[in-house]
Every structure is written in C-alpha cells, then in structure tokens.
Design a protein around this motif. Sequence first.
Motif, PDB file in Angstrom:
ATOM      1  N   TYR A  72       0.850  -1.189   0.000  1.00 43.89           N
ATOM      2  CA  TYR A  72       0.000   0.000   0.000  1.00 43.89           C
ATOM      3  C   TYR A  72       0.888   1.242   0.000  1.00 43.89           C
ATOM      4  O   TYR A  72       2.010   1.219   0.502  1.00 43.89           O
ATOM      5  CB  TYR A  72      -0.916   0.005   1.225  1.00 43.89           C
ATOM      6  CG  TYR A  72      -1.887  -1.149   1.228  1.00 43.89           C
ATOM      7  CD1 TYR A  72      -3.139  -1.022   0.635  1.00 43.89           C
ATOM      8  CD2 TYR A  72      -1.538  -2.376   1.792  1.00 43.89           C
ATOM      9  CE1 TYR A  72      -4.023  -2.091   0.608  1.00 43.89           C
ATOM     10  CE2 TYR A  72      -2.419  -3.451   1.766  1.00 43.89           C
ATOM     11  CZ  TYR A  72      -3.659  -3.302   1.178  1.00 43.89           C
ATOM     12  OH  TYR A  72      -4.526  -4.371   1.144  1.00 43.89           O
ATOM     13  N   ALA A  73       0.343   2.323  -0.578  1.00 47.54           N
ATOM     14  CA  ALA A  73       1.102   3.560  -0.665  1.00 47.54           C
ATOM     15  C   ALA A  73       0.260   4.731  -0.152  1.00 47.54           C
ATOM     16  O   ALA A  73      -0.904   4.867  -0.535  1.00 47.54           O
ATOM     17  CB  ALA A  73       1.522   3.828  -2.112  1.00 47.54           C
ATOM     18  N   PRO A  74       0.874   5.556   0.726  1.00 50.67           N
ATOM     19  CA  PRO A  74       2.171   5.333   1.369  1.00 50.67           C
ATOM     20  C   PRO A  74       2.090   4.231   2.415  1.00 50.67           C
ATOM     21  O   PRO A  74       0.994   3.771   2.750  1.00 50.67           O
ATOM     22  CB  PRO A  74       2.468   6.689   2.017  1.00 50.67           C
ATOM     23  CG  PRO A  74       1.117   7.270   2.295  1.00 50.67           C
ATOM     24  CD  PRO A  74       0.244   6.811   1.157  1.00 50.67           C
ATOM     25  N   ASN A  75       3.212   3.808   2.902  1.00 51.90           N
ATOM     26  CA  ASN A  75       3.292   2.724   3.881  1.00 51.90           C
ATOM     27  C   ASN A  75       2.424   3.046   5.098  1.00 51.90           C
ATOM     28  O   ASN A  75       2.686   4.005   5.810  1.00 51.90           O
ATOM     29  CB  ASN A  75       4.747   2.549   4.294  1.00 51.90           C
ATOM     30  CG  ASN A  75       4.970   1.306   5.125  1.00 51.90           C
ATOM     31  OD1 ASN A  75       4.154   0.939   5.962  1.00 51.90           O
ATOM     32  ND2 ASN A  75       6.106   0.661   4.907  1.00 51.90           N
ATOM     33  N   PRO A  76       1.361   2.260   5.361  1.00 53.57           N
ATOM     34  CA  PRO A  76       0.468   2.574   6.485  1.00 53.57           C
ATOM     35  C   PRO A  76       1.156   2.558   7.841  1.00 53.57           C
ATOM     36  O   PRO A  76       0.778   3.317   8.731  1.00 53.57           O
ATOM     37  CB  PRO A  76      -0.606   1.473   6.400  1.00 53.57           C
ATOM     38  CG  PRO A  76      -0.531   0.957   5.011  1.00 53.57           C
ATOM     39  CD  PRO A  76       0.903   1.099   4.600  1.00 53.57           C
ATOM     40  N   ALA A  77       2.154   1.701   7.995  1.00 53.76           N
ATOM     41  CA  ALA A  77       2.847   1.622   9.286  1.00 53.76           C
ATOM     42  C   ALA A  77       3.653   2.878   9.561  1.00 53.76           C
ATOM     43  O   ALA A  77       3.876   3.245  10.719  1.00 53.76           O
ATOM     44  CB  ALA A  77       3.756   0.394   9.316  1.00 53.76           C
ATOM     45  N   PHE A  78       4.106   3.554   8.504  1.00 53.34           N
ATOM     46  CA  PHE A  78       4.899   4.771   8.660  1.00 53.34           C
ATOM     47  C   PHE A  78       4.015   6.002   8.825  1.00 53.34           C
ATOM     48  O   PHE A  78       4.291   6.864   9.654  1.00 53.34           O
ATOM     49  CB  PHE A  78       5.805   4.973   7.438  1.00 53.34           C
ATOM     50  CG  PHE A  78       7.041   4.128   7.424  1.00 53.34           C
ATOM     51  CD1 PHE A  78       7.023   2.826   7.876  1.00 53.34           C
ATOM     52  CD2 PHE A  78       8.232   4.629   6.938  1.00 53.34           C
ATOM     53  CE1 PHE A  78       8.156   2.031   7.844  1.00 53.34           C
ATOM     54  CE2 PHE A  78       9.375   3.849   6.906  1.00 53.34           C
ATOM     55  CZ  PHE A  78       9.337   2.542   7.357  1.00 53.34           C
ATOM     56  N   PHE A  79       2.953   6.081   8.011  1.00 53.61           N
ATOM     57  CA  PHE A  79       2.233   7.346   7.878  1.00 53.61           C
ATOM     58  C   PHE A  79       0.746   7.270   8.193  1.00 53.61           C
ATOM     59  O   PHE A  79       0.083   8.303   8.238  1.00 53.61           O
ATOM     60  CB  PHE A  79       2.402   7.888   6.456  1.00 53.61           C
ATOM     61  CG  PHE A  79       3.838   8.077   6.061  1.00 53.61           C
ATOM     62  CD1 PHE A  79       4.609   9.059   6.657  1.00 53.61           C
ATOM     63  CD2 PHE A  79       4.428   7.255   5.112  1.00 53.61           C
ATOM     64  CE1 PHE A  79       5.940   9.229   6.305  1.00 53.61           C
ATOM     65  CE2 PHE A  79       5.759   7.427   4.744  1.00 53.61           C
ATOM     66  CZ  PHE A  79       6.517   8.416   5.351  1.00 53.61           C
ATOM     67  N   GLY A  80       0.203   6.073   8.362  1.00 52.59           N
ATOM     68  CA  GLY A  80      -1.228   5.965   8.597  1.00 52.59           C
ATOM     69  C   GLY A  80      -1.993   5.813   7.293  1.00 52.59           C
ATOM     70  O   GLY A  80      -1.423   5.488   6.251  1.00 52.59           O
ATOM     71  N   SER A  81      -3.308   6.057   7.348  1.00 51.16           N
ATOM     72  CA  SER A  81      -4.142   5.771   6.178  1.00 51.16           C
ATOM     73  C   SER A  81      -5.265   6.788   5.992  1.00 51.16           C
ATOM     74  O   SER A  81      -6.346   6.455   5.520  1.00 51.16           O
ATOM     75  CB  SER A  81      -4.739   4.369   6.307  1.00 51.16           C
ATOM     76  OG  SER A  81      -5.443   4.244   7.535  1.00 51.16           O
ATOM     77  N   THR A  82      -5.026   8.032   6.342  1.00 46.77           N
ATOM     78  CA  THR A  82      -6.041   9.063   6.175  1.00 46.77           C
ATOM     79  C   THR A  82      -5.963   9.668   4.772  1.00 46.77           C
ATOM     80  O   THR A  82      -4.935   9.546   4.087  1.00 46.77           O
ATOM     81  CB  THR A  82      -5.842  10.184   7.204  1.00 46.77           C
ATOM     82  OG1 THR A  82      -4.589  10.830   6.943  1.00 46.77           O
ATOM     83  CG2 THR A  82      -5.837   9.623   8.622  1.00 46.77           C
TER      84      THR A  82
END
Length: 214
Positions: A72-82
Amino acid sequence: MNPAVTITMAVFMGFPWSKVAPYIIAQFICAMLAAAAIYWFYADIIAVFEAGKEIIRGQSGSQLSAMGFGTYAPNPAFFGSTPEVFAQVSLTKWFLSEAFTTAILVFGVLYLTDPHNTAAPSANLVPFFIGLLVAALVAYEAPISMTAMNPARDLGPRIMSYLFGWGEIALPGPRGGWWIPTVSTIIGGLVAGAFYHGYYKSVFEAYDAGETSD
C-alpha cells in the motif's frame, strides 16, 4: 520467482517463451500458498493486533493489518491511512517509484547473470549481491509503497487477503491502486531490459569478440 524478471528475460535475453506462462503460473501459485501459510501461523496474532488498534477488517484503515500481504502507498505503518496521507503519494508517484526500483533490480539481475560480463562476481556469489541490492531498494522504497518489485509478491498475497476478509481494502484497494504493483513492475523490468540490451549487452559481446579494448 519474479514475473517481471521472467518477462524481461524472454523479451530481451532469449529465455524461451514456451516457459514464460508455466513460470508465471508457478510464481503466483507459490506466492498465494506462502500467503496462506503466513495467515495460518499468524491469524490469531493479527486478530489481537486488530483488536488492540480498533481495526475492523475490511473497513477503511485495515490496510494496517492487510499490509502483511499486499503493498500500500504510502506505507500505512509509517504514515497511517487518512486521506491527507494519501495525498502525499499520488497514484502516479506510486507507479513511477515502483517502476524505478524494479528497473534497478532487473538491471542488476541482468548485469550479474550475463555470461558475457567478465566483471561479474562468481556464480555462487550472485544471489548474495542480488540480495544486497534488494535490501537497499527496500530501504529506499519502503516508506513510499512498501516495495513490491514483483507482480507475484503483491497480487498473489493480495488475492489471498481478499479471501481472508480484507475485501475491498485488498481489491480494489483503498484508492483502486491494486494494479499498480503488478503493471508498474513489469514495465520497469522491460525498461531495464531495453536499456541493458541496447547498450551493455552489446559492449560485453564486442569485448568477448575482441572488438574493443575498453
């Protein structure tokens, strides 16, 4: 293990086309079986993780647990998913970044395995150097799109995660970008193959034939 490499080798390096479909089918089946095995071992752990993060599988935000399978982009673990986070990496940037990293990988594979390349390491060291290259590319690309570089690595597990309950988060994905890690990596591989075949391969062949001293 990588359809992008298989297709590039067939187009530019003489790999038999009769073997392309069986290779790709095997690559996807193995990726799907690997995803099934991972889910079998980790299903309870994933469920506890989702409960702790208040993630409802298949709903918005559940790519944080689905990312163990697809990219997924961007990486959900780094930046979240909003939605604000999605705006940081457009679908175009996602596509180009995956194509770029795959092109470097495929170029490296071609360079290291070309029998005309006398500067390449011995055959038993080639997997080691390819592994180092993969590690470096993952370190670069992981925050952007989790680094697929392989259609089977993403699409196979993504299909399995759809079946495991992630539904539309897996396919078509939060932004409908499920196809990007597949199409971009194939195109990136072909670009690398065209560049390599058009220049470096001819140089190596000329060197072997004694036509150049460089």
